[in-house]
Design an enzyme around this catalytic site. Sequence first.
Site, PDB file in Angstrom:
ATOM      1  N   THR A  57      39.191  32.940  42.495  1.00 23.44           N
ATOM      2  CA  THR A  57      37.819  32.959  42.381  1.00 23.44           C
ATOM      3  C   THR A  57      37.090  34.073  41.537  1.00 23.44           C
ATOM      4  O   THR A  57      35.945  34.105  41.190  1.00 23.44           O
ATOM      5  CB  THR A  57      37.036  32.867  43.864  1.00 23.44           C
ATOM      6  OG1 THR A  57      35.440  32.516  43.805  1.00 23.44           O
ATOM      7  CG2 THR A  57      37.157  34.312  44.575  1.00 23.44           C
ATOM      8  N   TYR A  58      38.012  35.233  41.373  1.00 22.95           N
ATOM      9  CA  TYR A  58      37.565  36.178  40.898  1.00 22.95           C
ATOM     10  C   TYR A  58      36.865  35.961  39.300  1.00 22.95           C
ATOM     11  O   TYR A  58      37.647  35.499  38.511  1.00 22.95           O
ATOM     12  CB  TYR A  58      38.240  37.427  40.589  1.00 22.95           C
ATOM     13  CG  TYR A  58      38.342  38.054  42.183  1.00 22.95           C
ATOM     14  CD1 TYR A  58      37.600  37.976  43.069  1.00 22.95           C
ATOM     15  CD2 TYR A  58      39.489  39.219  42.224  1.00 22.95           C
ATOM     16  CE1 TYR A  58      38.089  38.357  44.381  1.00 22.95           C
ATOM     17  CE2 TYR A  58      39.664  39.793  43.394  1.00 22.95           C
ATOM     18  CZ  TYR A  58      38.886  39.314  44.533  1.00 22.95           C
ATOM     19  OH  TYR A  58      39.044  39.968  45.565  1.00 22.95           O
ATOM     20  N   GLN A  59      35.750  36.090  38.842  1.00 31.62           N
ATOM     21  CA  GLN A  59      35.314  35.750  37.520  1.00 31.62           C
ATOM     22  C   GLN A  59      35.520  34.267  37.351  1.00 31.62           C
ATOM     23  O   GLN A  59      35.646  34.076  36.054  1.00 31.62           O
ATOM     24  CB  GLN A  59      35.715  36.806  36.580  1.00 31.62           C
ATOM     25  CG  GLN A  59      35.581  38.116  36.893  1.00 31.62           C
ATOM     26  CD  GLN A  59      33.900  38.615  36.570  1.00 31.62           C
ATOM     27  OE1 GLN A  59      33.039  37.693  36.011  1.00 31.62           O
ATOM     28  NE2 GLN A  59      33.554  39.721  37.118  1.00 31.62           N
ATOM     29  N   PHE A  60      35.555  33.504  38.096  1.00 29.61           N
ATOM     30  CA  PHE A  60      36.205  32.177  37.828  1.00 29.61           C
ATOM     31  C   PHE A  60      37.372  31.889  37.254  1.00 29.61           C
ATOM     32  O   PHE A  60      37.144  31.281  36.094  1.00 29.61           O
ATOM     33  CB  PHE A  60      34.878  31.333  37.202  1.00 29.61           C
ATOM     34  CG  PHE A  60      33.421  31.346  38.017  1.00 29.61           C
ATOM     35  CD1 PHE A  60      33.405  31.102  39.341  1.00 29.61           C
ATOM     36  CD2 PHE A  60      32.258  31.870  37.352  1.00 29.61           C
ATOM     37  CE1 PHE A  60      32.121  31.142  40.226  1.00 29.61           C
ATOM     38  CE2 PHE A  60      30.899  31.697  37.925  1.00 29.61           C
ATOM     39  CZ  PHE A  60      31.085  31.372  39.427  1.00 29.61           C
ATOM     40  N   LYS A  83      44.710  35.175  45.644  1.00 28.38           N
ATOM     41  CA  LYS A  83      44.160  34.543  46.585  1.00 28.38           C
ATOM     42  C   LYS A  83      43.850  33.216  46.417  1.00 28.38           C
ATOM     43  O   LYS A  83      43.492  33.064  45.204  1.00 28.38           O
ATOM     44  CB  LYS A  83      43.092  35.341  47.533  1.00 28.38           C
ATOM     45  CG  LYS A  83      43.228  36.961  47.520  1.00 28.38           C
ATOM     46  CD  LYS A  83      42.002  37.487  47.782  1.00 28.38           C
ATOM     47  CE  LYS A  83      42.091  39.137  47.964  1.00 28.38           C
ATOM     48  NZ  LYS A  83      41.934  39.445  46.342  1.00 28.38           N
TER      49      LYS A  83
END
Length: 351
Positions: A57-60, A83
């Site tokens: 999910t980080y920075q899509f 993750k």
Amino acid sequence: MRYTTFGNRTGLRVSEYALGTANFGTGWGAGAEPDEARRIFDRFAEAGGTFLDTADTYQFGESEELTGTFISADRDHFVLATKFTLGAAPRPGISATGNSRKNMVASVESSLKRLGTDYIDLLWVHFPDQLTPMEEILRGLDDLVSSGKIHHAALSNFPAWRVSRAVTLADLRNWSPIVGIQNEYSLVERTADRELLPMAESLGLGAALWSPLGGGLLTGKYRLSTEGRLSDLGAVIHTESTGQKTAVVDTVLAIAEEIGVTPAQVSVAWVRERAARSATSLVPIIGPRNLTQLDGYLGALDVQLDPEQFARLSDISAVPLGVPHEAIAASLDGIQGGDSSRVIAPAHTAA
């Protein structure tokens, strides 16, 4: 930089800092541009850092893509953690979120492509979804380990009772073990001392600790201006909302002046000293947006708090342990035969 095994249930060797990469990229509208992210990664690696923590999910997904590019020249040297749960798209939808086997497998396959690798060293279940049975999560993780797509599995932001059950189920059913937890921890957020960290110490789990600067509060910068509040991407923002938090910041600033370092370095040095006193490995996750912030974190590796300074910080930041811990403490003399001071206790509470 020094190294440790990630907990007592694995031989996985990690650096004493993990580099959090939520700031790698600008998919969320803010963060480090690729060139700056590369400089941060290179400086961390030059300092001896090997443990990298990212998420789909980080920075899509951009964080995983950049991280994969950076490690590609020497993939096996680094310990790569990612993750799943929240999905990589801005609006991933009902079938691309959560912890079901369906989403777990699909998420790992997508992460492997973005990371440009054929294995993940440590896969975190990012959050409990409140729906998926623990048996399904554990069996899915065990299958991923058996297939070689991940080496180890761990739980992030799970309550202690869920983690304890997961560890026990995996052990009883001879599935791949849960090796660690990830949670917020700092001088202004110590509620993990109630259940999570004692559990980790007793069960031999590694603990990765995010936001060691309390979302920037422990740097003292918010007392001078509001700069950074909106740009500290991914951080949980703490404010001086209680008298205790104000007292903690006051103490951090005073000790920083005493020893001639920054408040941020005092705060990280306290977490490192707390880790040194633990029965298992506690690894701070640092999340710099630029080289200046990274250099501050690296400088904290040389900061030594004396016992009196560590005690001052520990005492002022301590949280009430609540039920049932306070009742146990009050009854300990009677529980242990009349005088608990005469009993030689183990290094950590028996599970």
